[in-house]
Design a protein around this motif. Structure first.
Motif, mmCIF file in Angstrom:
data_model
loop_
_atom_site.group_PDB
_atom_site.id
_atom_site.type_symbol
_atom_site.label_atom_id
_atom_site.label_comp_id
_atom_site.label_asym_id
_atom_site.label_seq_id
_atom_site.Cartn_x
_atom_site.Cartn_y
_atom_site.Cartn_z
ATOM 1 N N UNK A 179 0.824 -1.216 0.000
ATOM 2 C CA UNK A 179 0.000 0.000 0.000
ATOM 3 C C UNK A 179 0.862 1.271 0.000
ATOM 4 N N UNK A 180 1.921 1.277 0.799
ATOM 5 C CA UNK A 180 2.726 2.493 0.961
ATOM 6 C C UNK A 180 4.092 2.430 0.297
ATOM 7 N N UNK A 181 4.526 1.250 -0.091
ATOM 8 C CA UNK A 181 5.837 1.113 -0.719
ATOM 9 C C UNK A 181 6.944 1.039 0.314
ATOM 10 N N UNK A 182 8.141 0.825 -0.199
ATOM 11 C CA UNK A 182 9.344 0.803 0.638
ATOM 12 C C UNK A 182 10.402 1.617 -0.093
ATOM 13 N N UNK A 183 11.567 1.668 0.450
ATOM 14 C CA UNK A 183 12.615 2.406 -0.264
ATOM 15 C C UNK A 183 13.053 1.661 -1.519
ATOM 16 N N UNK A 184 12.728 0.373 -1.606
ATOM 17 C CA UNK A 184 13.088 -0.424 -2.766
ATOM 18 C C UNK A 184 11.929 -0.663 -3.736
ATOM 19 N N UNK A 185 10.715 -0.300 -3.314
ATOM 20 C CA UNK A 185 9.537 -0.626 -4.109
ATOM 21 C C UNK A 185 8.553 0.540 -4.049
ATOM 22 N N UNK A 186 8.013 0.892 -5.193
ATOM 23 C CA UNK A 186 7.037 1.980 -5.202
ATOM 24 C C UNK A 186 5.702 1.493 -4.629
ATOM 25 N N UNK A 187 4.916 2.437 -4.139
ATOM 26 C CA UNK A 187 3.618 2.125 -3.547
ATOM 27 C C UNK A 187 2.646 1.653 -4.622
ATOM 28 N N UNK A 188 1.791 0.727 -4.234
ATOM 29 C CA UNK A 188 0.702 0.252 -5.098
ATOM 30 C C UNK A 188 -0.593 0.356 -4.292
ATOM 31 N N UNK A 189 -1.063 1.591 -4.060
ATOM 32 C CA UNK A 189 -2.235 1.773 -3.202
ATOM 33 C C UNK A 189 -3.493 1.141 -3.794
ATOM 34 N N UNK A 190 -4.198 0.434 -2.958
ATOM 35 C CA UNK A 190 -5.448 -0.200 -3.375
ATOM 36 C C UNK A 190 -6.585 0.113 -2.407
ATOM 37 N N UNK A 191 -6.324 0.044 -1.112
ATOM 38 C CA UNK A 191 -7.361 0.285 -0.110
ATOM 39 C C UNK A 191 -7.710 1.757 0.010
ATOM 40 N N UNK A 192 -6.712 2.619 0.047
ATOM 41 C CA UNK A 192 -6.987 4.044 0.224
ATOM 42 C C UNK A 192 -7.801 4.626 -0.938
ATOM 43 N N UNK A 193 -7.466 4.353 -2.202
ATOM 44 C CA UNK A 193 -8.304 4.880 -3.283
ATOM 45 C C UNK A 193 -9.734 4.338 -3.227
ATOM 46 N N UNK A 194 -9.880 3.070 -2.865
ATOM 47 C CA UNK A 194 -11.220 2.491 -2.744
ATOM 48 C C UNK A 194 -11.981 3.167 -1.615
ATOM 49 N N UNK A 195 -11.307 3.413 -0.487
ATOM 50 C CA UNK A 195 -11.944 4.086 0.645
ATOM 51 C C UNK A 195 -12.334 5.514 0.290
ATOM 52 N N UNK A 196 -11.458 6.221 -0.386
ATOM 53 C CA UNK A 196 -11.747 7.601 -0.781
ATOM 54 C C UNK A 196 -12.990 7.667 -1.658
ATOM 55 N N UNK A 197 -13.082 6.777 -2.616
ATOM 56 C CA UNK A 197 -14.249 6.737 -3.502
ATOM 57 C C UNK A 197 -15.509 6.347 -2.730
ATOM 58 N N UNK A 198 -15.423 5.266 -1.966
ATOM 59 C CA UNK A 198 -16.607 4.737 -1.306
ATOM 60 C C UNK A 198 -17.100 5.629 -0.178
ATOM 61 N N UNK A 199 -16.217 6.357 0.485
ATOM 62 C CA UNK A 199 -16.648 7.227 1.581
ATOM 63 C C UNK A 199 -17.554 8.345 1.077
ATOM 64 N N UNK A 200 -17.291 8.855 -0.119
ATOM 65 C CA UNK A 200 -18.146 9.886 -0.702
ATOM 66 C C UNK A 200 -19.531 9.307 -0.976
ATOM 67 N N UNK A 201 -19.576 8.104 -1.532
ATOM 68 C CA UNK A 201 -20.857 7.455 -1.811
ATOM 69 C C UNK A 201 -21.624 7.172 -0.514
ATOM 70 N N UNK A 202 -20.908 6.767 0.511
ATOM 71 C CA UNK A 202 -21.506 6.466 1.813
ATOM 72 C C UNK A 202 -22.163 7.707 2.413
ATOM 73 N N UNK A 203 -21.438 8.798 2.430
ATOM 74 C CA UNK A 203 -21.971 10.039 2.989
ATOM 75 C C UNK A 203 -23.176 10.507 2.188
ATOM 76 N N UNK A 204 -23.113 10.392 0.863
ATOM 77 C CA UNK A 204 -24.257 10.787 0.019
ATOM 78 C C UNK A 204 -25.500 9.956 0.354
ATOM 79 N N UNK A 205 -25.332 8.649 0.543
ATOM 80 C CA UNK A 205 -26.477 7.807 0.896
ATOM 81 C C UNK A 205 -27.041 8.187 2.262
ATOM 82 N N UNK A 206 -26.182 8.510 3.219
ATOM 83 C CA UNK A 206 -26.667 8.938 4.542
ATOM 84 C C UNK A 206 -27.437 10.261 4.434
ATOM 85 N N UNK A 207 -26.940 11.160 3.614
ATOM 86 C CA UNK A 207 -27.635 12.440 3.441
ATOM 87 C C UNK A 207 -28.996 12.243 2.770
ATOM 88 N N UNK A 208 -29.071 11.333 1.805
ATOM 89 C CA UNK A 208 -30.356 11.036 1.148
ATOM 90 C C UNK A 208 -31.355 10.482 2.161
#
Length: 121
Positions: free
Chosen positions: A89-118
């Motif tokens: 997710x965050x990488x190391x000094x030898x390997x670049x990051x390959x984020x998967x959870x954070x982008x999914x969370x960022x996207x889904x949190x917006x959808x979650x809040x919108x559904x709660x507001x509805x």
């Protein structure tokens, strides 16, 4: 090994409004939490399938994803349980990051809040 935690803190007004609503509101909220927990797990697995494509990739991290409900269904935790997920997710000094959870969370949190507001309308 560092523990990775993401949290979404709702707006205080939204939390107060949910607390003041009858039991039906709590049931609707639990349904929304369950729906978006499942969608977060699915989106994270899709991101992992796209990001982890190297020849040594076995799919173990994607298979280790779990969904855990707590707080009477009002809280959901989606987390991979491989020892090396933080390095991916965050990488190391030898390997670049390959984020998967954070982008999914960022996207889904917006959808979650919108559904709660509805629901509050």
């Amino acid at each position: 090994m560092a523990k990775i935690t993401f949290q979404l803190k709702g707006a205080r007004e939204l939390q107060r409004a949910i607390a003041k609503r009858p039991m039906m509101m709590a049931t609707q909220t639990k349904t929304i939490v369950a729906k978006h927990g499942a969608l977060l797990k699915t989106k994270t697995a899709q991101n992992m399938a796209a990001a982890y494509t190297a020849g040594y990739s076995t799919g173990a991290t994607r298979r280790s994803l779990s969904t855990t409900f707590s707080n009477a269904g009002m809280t959901v935790a989606v987390a991979p349980h491989s020892e090396y997920f933080a390095y991916l997710e965050y990488g190391t000094r030898f390997m670049s990051a390959r984020p998967t959870l954070k982008p999914a969370f960022t996207y889904q949190s917006v959808q979650f809040v919108n559904d709660l507001k509805k629901m509050m309308k």
